[in-house]
Design a protein around this motif. Structure first.
Motif, short mmCIF file in Angstrom:
data_model
loop_
_atom_site.label_atom_id
_atom_site.label_comp_id
_atom_site.label_asym_id
_atom_site.label_seq_id
_atom_site.Cartn_x
_atom_site.Cartn_y
_atom_site.Cartn_z
N VAL A 89 0.07 12.51 -0.37
CA VAL A 89 0.83 11.42 -0.55
C VAL A 89 0.74 11.06 -2.07
N VAL A 90 1.18 11.86 -3.16
CA VAL A 90 0.96 11.53 -4.50
C VAL A 90 2.16 10.68 -5.15
N ILE A 91 1.94 9.44 -5.34
CA ILE A 91 2.98 8.60 -5.78
C ILE A 91 3.13 8.70 -7.25
N ASP A 92 4.56 8.37 -7.63
CA ASP A 92 4.60 8.26 -9.23
C ASP A 92 4.83 6.92 -9.73
N GLY A 93 3.68 6.56 -10.52
CA GLY A 93 3.54 5.33 -11.04
C GLY A 93 4.03 5.05 -12.48
N ARG A 94 4.83 5.89 -12.77
CA ARG A 94 5.46 5.88 -14.25
C ARG A 94 6.23 4.59 -14.59
N ALA A 95 7.05 4.13 -13.32
CA ALA A 95 8.00 3.02 -13.43
C ALA A 95 6.88 1.76 -14.02
N PHE A 96 6.04 1.42 -13.08
CA PHE A 96 5.06 0.42 -13.36
C PHE A 96 4.56 0.52 -14.88
N ALA A 97 3.94 1.76 -15.14
CA ALA A 97 3.30 1.72 -16.35
C ALA A 97 4.38 1.31 -17.74
N PHE A 143 7.14 -1.47 -7.11
CA PHE A 143 6.78 -0.54 -8.01
C PHE A 143 5.17 0.07 -7.26
N ASN A 144 5.34 1.42 -7.59
CA ASN A 144 3.97 2.16 -7.23
C ASN A 144 3.02 1.95 -8.48
N VAL A 145 1.91 1.79 -7.96
CA VAL A 145 0.49 1.52 -9.02
C VAL A 145 -0.35 2.78 -8.88
N THR A 192 0.88 -1.13 0.15
CA THR A 192 0.17 -0.18 -0.03
C THR A 192 0.93 1.15 0.23
N PHE A 193 0.37 2.45 -0.58
CA PHE A 193 1.02 3.53 -0.76
C PHE A 193 1.11 4.18 0.85
N HIS A 194 0.49 3.92 1.90
CA HIS A 194 0.57 4.23 3.15
C HIS A 194 1.82 3.95 3.66
N VAL A 195 2.74 3.12 3.12
CA VAL A 195 3.91 2.93 3.75
C VAL A 195 4.92 4.04 3.86
N ALA A 227 4.05 16.89 5.98
CA ALA A 227 4.20 18.06 5.38
C ALA A 227 5.21 18.33 4.38
N TYR A 228 6.39 17.70 4.50
CA TYR A 228 7.47 18.07 3.40
C TYR A 228 7.72 16.76 2.63
N ASN A 229 6.50 16.03 2.19
CA ASN A 229 6.55 14.94 1.23
C ASN A 229 6.98 15.68 -0.08
N PRO A 230 7.68 14.84 -1.01
CA PRO A 230 7.89 15.45 -2.19
C PRO A 230 6.73 15.46 -3.42
N ALA A 231 6.41 16.33 -4.15
CA ALA A 231 5.40 16.42 -5.00
C ALA A 231 4.96 15.03 -5.64
N LEU A 232 5.96 14.15 -6.00
CA LEU A 232 5.85 13.04 -6.63
C LEU A 232 6.86 12.01 -5.74
N ILE A 233 6.17 10.92 -5.16
CA ILE A 233 7.02 10.03 -4.57
C ILE A 233 7.19 8.84 -5.25
N ASP A 234 8.58 8.66 -5.32
CA ASP A 234 8.86 7.35 -6.25
C ASP A 234 9.20 6.24 -5.49
N GLU A 235 9.71 5.18 -5.96
CA GLU A 235 9.87 3.84 -5.27
C GLU A 235 11.10 3.70 -4.28
N GLU A 236 12.01 4.77 -4.46
CA GLU A 236 13.34 4.83 -3.64
C GLU A 236 13.09 5.77 -2.52
N ALA A 237 11.79 6.63 -2.32
CA ALA A 237 11.69 7.21 -1.01
C ALA A 237 11.56 6.38 0.31
N PRO A 238 11.93 6.88 1.02
CA PRO A 238 11.98 6.24 2.66
C PRO A 238 10.56 5.84 3.13
N LEU A 239 10.44 4.59 3.75
CA LEU A 239 9.11 4.33 4.21
C LEU A 239 8.86 5.24 5.79
#
Length: 319
Positions: A286-294, A230-232, A119-122, A127-139
């Motif tokens: 919490v906006v995740i980047d799903g481009r790698a999976f796509a 992968f983010n979806v 889940t993306f909840h991990v 407040a300081y999350n990046p605009a797009l969160i990729d799979e390398e971001a810390p949990l």
């Protein structure tokens, strides 16, 4: 003779979380060309005469009997217990110890393909999350809420086994909010309510993926051997309060400060659809980047946001 050969060549797949609507969608997509065994920690589910279904604790000795009996080729692990279900200890036993047992047995019996639904909840909502969160971001969730520790530990386990046992070919999926017909998670309940609470002064950007699209994503992930995490998520997002408006919800604000106030109010009102452990996700995006999976799996969601919101607008349920 041809039919016998086809039957023998059909892959045997163990699918967990059989009681969930998403799992049943995945099963329906695979049942015509795979031999499926379904299990669930919570209840036994009838899925037709051709699909054996079991209610079983992964930590029980009898769970290993399934691996001996059916000689699985692959595993799709969708049996993560949500934080709103069971007690914290039983949830930990199911999500963490149960997943460890599942992965140990997969390695022991030579499974060649494993897909784990996370889940993306991990990522945690801060407040300081990046605009797009990729799979390398810390949990970060484990440090923010004790109710999400088991979700992070489940992922950490999958990640350890991914690198320790490459022959398992593990793919971990981190979807955004899964919504649509049959979905019973917190966000789906809120979108389907006539009156919905919001935190005063907050309307974070959110992503939504239709259950049909998520089922397609799981099947795509299983059918292509591509190890990794992968983010979806679709490439569009919308402010939470605007999403509620498009779903036809009437909102009522809850004071957001001091932090104890909304928790006490929510507990008093007994709004399970707005659990306090997820409160930060209704404050910060919490906006995740799903481009790698796509890119890797050729995934393109077919259900636009307007279709999702129309469903909830037309199917209102009072809280």
């Amino acid at each position: 003779m041809t039919d016998l050969k086809q039957k023998q060549s059909r892959p045997h797949i163990l699918i967990t979380g059989a009681a969930g609507a998403l799992t049943q969608q995945v099963i329906n997509r695979l049942r015509d060309h795979c031999d499926i065994v379904a299990v669930d920690f919570r209840e036994q589910v009838y899925l037709g005469d051709s699909i054996p279904s079991y209610c079983i604790d992964f930590n029980q000795r009898s769970f290993e009997d399934l691996f001996r009996r059916y000689k699985f080729d692959g595993v799709i692990h969708m049996g993560r217990i949500m934080s709103s279900q069971l007690t914290r200890m039983r949830r930990y036993n199911a999500n963490v110890l149960g997943t460890q047992k599942l992965l140990d047995l997969s390695h022991k019996y030579g499974i060649k393909r494993v897909v784990v639904l996370s889940t993306f909840h991990v990522y945690g909502a801060v407040a300081y999350n990046p605009a797009l969160i990729d799979e390398e971001a810390p949990l970060k969730s484990a440090g923010l809420s004790a109710d999400l520790i088991d979700s992070v530990e489940l992922e950490n386990l999958a990640n350890i086994y991914l690198w320790r046992y490459p022959d398992l070919n593990i793919t971990v999926l981190r979807p955004c909010n899964i919504v649509g017909p049959g979905v019973r998670n917190s966000i789906s309940t809120l979108l389907g309510s006539e009156r919905t609470p919001v935190l005063a002064g907050f309307s974070p950007m959110m992503q939504f993926i239709h259950i049909d699209d998520m089922a397609d994503a799981v099947v795509l992930a299983y059918n292509k051997t591509q190890r990794g995490i992968f983010n979806v998520a679709p490439e569009d997002w919308v402010a939470y309060q605007h999403a509620l408006k498009l779903c036809g919800c009437k909102t009522f604000p809850i004071p957001s400060i001091p932090p104890l106030v909304p928790k006490v109010l929510l507990d008093t009102l007994k709004l399970r659809s707005f659990p306090s452990y997820l409160m930060a996700f209704f404050k910060y995006p919490v906006v995740i980047d799903g481009r790698a999976f796509a890119r890797e799996f050729g995934f393109q969601p077919r259900r636009p946001l307007k279709e999702i919101f129309r469903y909830y607008r037309d199917n209102k349920k009072p809280v």
